[in-house]
Design an enzyme around this catalytic site. Structure first.
Site, PDB file in Angstrom:
ATOM      1  N   GLY A 104      43.387  19.931  20.928  1.00 21.15           N
ATOM      2  CA  GLY A 104      42.251  20.816  20.667  1.00 21.15           C
ATOM      3  C   GLY A 104      42.258  21.355  19.256  1.00 21.15           C
TER       4      GLY A 104
ATOM      5  N   ASP B 268      38.229  27.235  18.488  1.00 22.84           N
ATOM      6  CA  ASP B 268      37.730  26.813  17.177  1.00 22.84           C
ATOM      7  C   ASP B 268      38.485  25.657  16.518  1.00 22.84           C
ATOM      8  OD1 ASP B 268      40.067  28.094  16.554  1.00 22.84           O
ATOM      9  OD2 ASP B 268      39.124  29.841  15.620  1.00 22.84           O
TER      10      ASP B 268
ATOM     11  N   ASP C  18      52.460  19.560  28.702  1.00 24.12           N
ATOM     12  CA  ASP C  18      51.755  19.030  27.523  1.00 24.12           C
ATOM     13  C   ASP C  18      52.539  19.338  26.245  1.00 24.12           C
ATOM     14  OD1 ASP C  18      50.831  21.694  28.442  1.00 24.12           O
ATOM     15  OD2 ASP C  18      49.832  21.760  26.508  1.00 24.12           O
TER      16      ASP C  18
HETATM   17  P1  AMP Z   1      49.518  25.113  23.206  1.00 27.95           P
HETATM   18  O1  AMP Z   1      49.912  26.104  24.249  1.00 27.95           O
HETATM   19  O2  AMP Z   1      49.496  25.669  21.811  1.00 27.95           O
HETATM   20  O3  AMP Z   1      50.316  23.875  23.282  1.00 27.95           O
HETATM   21  O4  AMP Z   1      47.982  24.750  23.485  1.00 27.95           O
HETATM   22  C1  AMP Z   1      47.507  24.373  24.752  1.00 27.95           C
HETATM   23  C2  AMP Z   1      46.162  23.691  24.646  1.00 27.95           C
HETATM   24  O5  AMP Z   1      45.185  24.568  24.055  1.00 27.95           O
HETATM   25  C3  AMP Z   1      46.164  22.431  23.811  1.00 27.95           C
HETATM   26  O6  AMP Z   1      45.282  21.517  24.395  1.00 27.95           O
HETATM   27  C4  AMP Z   1      45.638  22.915  22.485  1.00 27.95           C
HETATM   28  O7  AMP Z   1      45.050  21.872  21.757  1.00 27.95           O
HETATM   29  C5  AMP Z   1      44.609  23.960  22.905  1.00 27.95           C
HETATM   30  N1  AMP Z   1      44.392  24.977  21.863  1.00 27.95           N
HETATM   31  C6  AMP Z   1      45.209  25.987  21.522  1.00 27.95           C
HETATM   32  N2  AMP Z   1      44.685  26.715  20.513  1.00 27.95           N
HETATM   33  C7  AMP Z   1      43.492  26.152  20.187  1.00 27.95           C
HETATM   34  C8  AMP Z   1      42.481  26.419  19.212  1.00 27.95           C
HETATM   35  N3  AMP Z   1      42.577  27.428  18.346  1.00 27.95           N
HETATM   36  N4  AMP Z   1      41.408  25.606  19.189  1.00 27.95           N
HETATM   37  C9  AMP Z   1      41.299  24.590  20.043  1.00 27.95           C
HETATM   38  N5  AMP Z   1      42.196  24.282  20.984  1.00 27.95           N
HETATM   39  C10 AMP Z   1      43.303  25.042  21.067  1.00 27.95           C
HETATM   40 MG    MG Z   2      50.530  22.178  22.995  1.00 30.39          MG
END
Ligand code: AMP
Ligand code: MG
Length: 522
Positions: free
Chosen positions: A104, A136, A271
């Site tokens: 994302g 975003d 993930d």
């Molecule tokens: P994480 O916990 O950081 O591994 O993120 C979990 C999910 O949320 C993943 O699919 C990321 O790509 C998405 N994600 C986290 N922050 C953002 C952001 N600011 N914009 C878009 N997607 C996000």
């Molecule tokens: Mg992640």
């Protein structure tokens, strides 16, 4: 023009695996594809803050100062031959199946061929993708500094990890509500160019399993084996099983290393589990200071503390169980998969004991080792002793006069002298036993100390240290980022001139946001 144009781009992922036919960044469920082509969002006025010379060298980049390099690593410009994309994956978050997640806020820009195999370049914070789920796609400076410094520090600690090539400011502002309490504020936007021989996660397999899409599940497994596990041979039922076994071994070694140095990942969702056993996705991670197995830096996990330090090995096993379920259709042999998971448990336990004894400078085992180690960690917990300082200072203990040792340990404790006195009663017996064990070993003192110092880091990225670097970077001073970057290149060395970083967490950092607590949005 920098030499980056001479890099050999060799995109195996996008040429060998199925693409999402839609090329737009609107949010959608992507079925039957491993990735979607996207373009990084050009930024207003990018500037390079820092780059890793070691990583640049691995990639064969000899000029990181050029505007051309900055354009690439900040997502300004696609070099000819580069076709950026976001990967599709799912995942179990905090124990529950979360469906499609995907990149994302990460965009892969290219796969670069090097002497050590292909490396993927990925921009974190370069704009929206079909997987941004209403967010975003951007990253703020503070979280980017944390990821940048920690990936390279982890590498220099000798721990399996994704790497970082560069840290840039985008010149744009990003709106964030750090505490999720309605007080959103603008922060500086940044992009980290991170690198790895693969960014495939357990969740890439889980998403196909959830769609019961065996064709793509097999395609992804075959690609991963041929690309990153070629020594296992051509894919077959037996090879899929061997593949799972090696993923389990690598993941076990990774988490054993985390426990050795006191690293707490903070968001061990499936993930965020690399298929290569790399530490990946540095978000609300933290370092154990006062030894507390129940500690997690992640405020999002404050209630159940699923990802607390002491639970990390069990979580890796739980995550491996999810991967086993996902690739089961390729193997169809429950006992064989279970045997691998069972082996994880027993092997981890014995490796953990050996590792803890080595940290103590003990290199032979005895029947009551588990008990001896439990008593130690219980003492450390009760007297709120700093983990890094304790193990590093152990070489100062004089094995002939164990009684003085209590005073030494007290200086590493976060308790007041009175509280320490009250809670330290069980240390004496342990220290006596320790002195006996050390004396009976057949290593010379010099040799023992050298071995201990090679596995007990002196310098780690304590939460407050990253915070200090972030605060001054917010004011436009990036010198502490470089200071910490250089410091953490030799984490096991004495570095007398850097002694000021070998100290307990200062009291101002005790309850400060960003030091003792972080959220997923970090
Ligand atoms: P994480 O916990 O950081 O591994 O993120 C979990 C999910 O949320 C993943 O699919 C990321 O790509 C998405 N994600 C986290 N922050 C953002 C952001 N600011 N914009 C878009 N997607 C996000
Ligand atoms: Mg992640």
């Amino acid at each position: 023009m920098g030499k980056i144009q001479n890099l050999k781009i060799d995109d195996t992922f996008t040429t060998q695996l199925p693409a999402d036919p839609i090329e737009a960044d609107h949010q959608r469920q992507v079925k039957g594809a491993c990735f979607s082509f996207v373009s990084p969002t050009p930024t207003n006025n990018p500037t390079l803050i820092h780059s890793s010379a070691e990583m640049a060298e691995t990639l064969g980049i000899d000029n990181t100062d050029s505007p051309h390099f900055l354009n690439i690593v900040s997502g300004q410009k696609n070099v000819e031959g580069m076709r950026p994309y976001a990967m599709c994956y799912g995942g179990h978050q905090f124990g529950n199946w979360a469906g499609q997640l995907g990149d994302g806020r990460a965009i892969n820009i290219a796969e670069v061929e090097t002497k050590s195999g292909n490396w993927f370049l990925q921009l974190k914070g370069a704009g929206r993708t079909p997987y941004s789920r209403g967010a975003d796609g951007l990253a703020v400076l503070r979280s980017s500094i944390r990821e940048y410094l920690m990936s390279e520090a982890m590498f220099h600690l000798g721990i399996s990890t994704t790497r970082a090539l560069s840290l840039s400011l985008t010149g744009d502002e990003v709106l964030r509500d750090v505490l999720y309490n309605g007080n959103a504020a603008y922060e500086k936007g940044a992009v980290v160019c991170r690198t790895a021989p693969s960014f495939i996660r357990f969740g890439n397999f889980e998403i196909f399993a959830s769609w019961q899409d065996k064709v793509n599940l097999k395609g992804l497994a075959d690609y991963t084996i041929r690309t990153n596990y070629p020594h296992l041979g051509e894919p077959s039922k037996e090879v899929y099983l061997q593949f799972f076994k090696e993923v389990a071994v690598r993941s076990r070694k990774m988490v054993l290393d985390w426990q050795r140095v006191g690293f707490v990942h903070g968001v061990m969702n499936t993930d965020n589990m690399s298929i290569l056993g790399l530490t990946i996705d540095y978000g609300p991670y933290g370092w154990l200071e006062n030894y507390d197995p129940g500690w997690t830096p992640n405020t999002t996990d404050a209630q159940h503390k699923r990802y607390r330090y002491g639970n990390q090995p069990s979580v890796v096993l739980w995550n491996l169980t999810q991967l086993a379920n996902a690739i089961y259709p390729l193997i169809e042999d429950v006992p064989a998969l279970e045997a691998i998971l069972d082996e994880f448990k027993t092997t981890y336990q014995s490796e953990y004991e050996t590792m803890m004894l080595s940290k103590l400078g003990i290199f032979d085992s005895q029947a009551d080792d588990a008990n001896f180690i439990n008593q130690l960690t219980e003492n450390l917990r009760r007297t709120e002793t700093d983990m890094t300082l304790f193990f590093r200072n152990l070489t100062k203990l004089n094995s002939t006069a164990p009684i003085d040792h209590l005073a030494l340990i007290q200086t590493d404790s976060y308790l007041s002298p009175e509280d320490f006195e009250r809670k330290a009663f069980q240390w004496k017996a342990w220290l006596n036993e320790y002195a006996t064990r050390v004396k009976s070993g057949n290593n010379s003192e010099t040799n023992r100390h050298a071995k201990m110092n090679a596995i007990n880091p002196k310098y780690v990225l304590r939460n407050y240290m990253a915070h200090v670097a972030i605060e001054s970077a917010d004011k436009g001073d990036y010198s502490i980022i470089d200071e910490l970057f250089q410091l953490l290149k030799q984490p096991y060395d004495e570095q007398p001139k850097n002694q000021k970083w070998f100290t307990k967490r200062p009291s101002w950092a005790d309850e400060k946001v960003g030091c003792s607590m972080l959220s997923c949005s970090s």
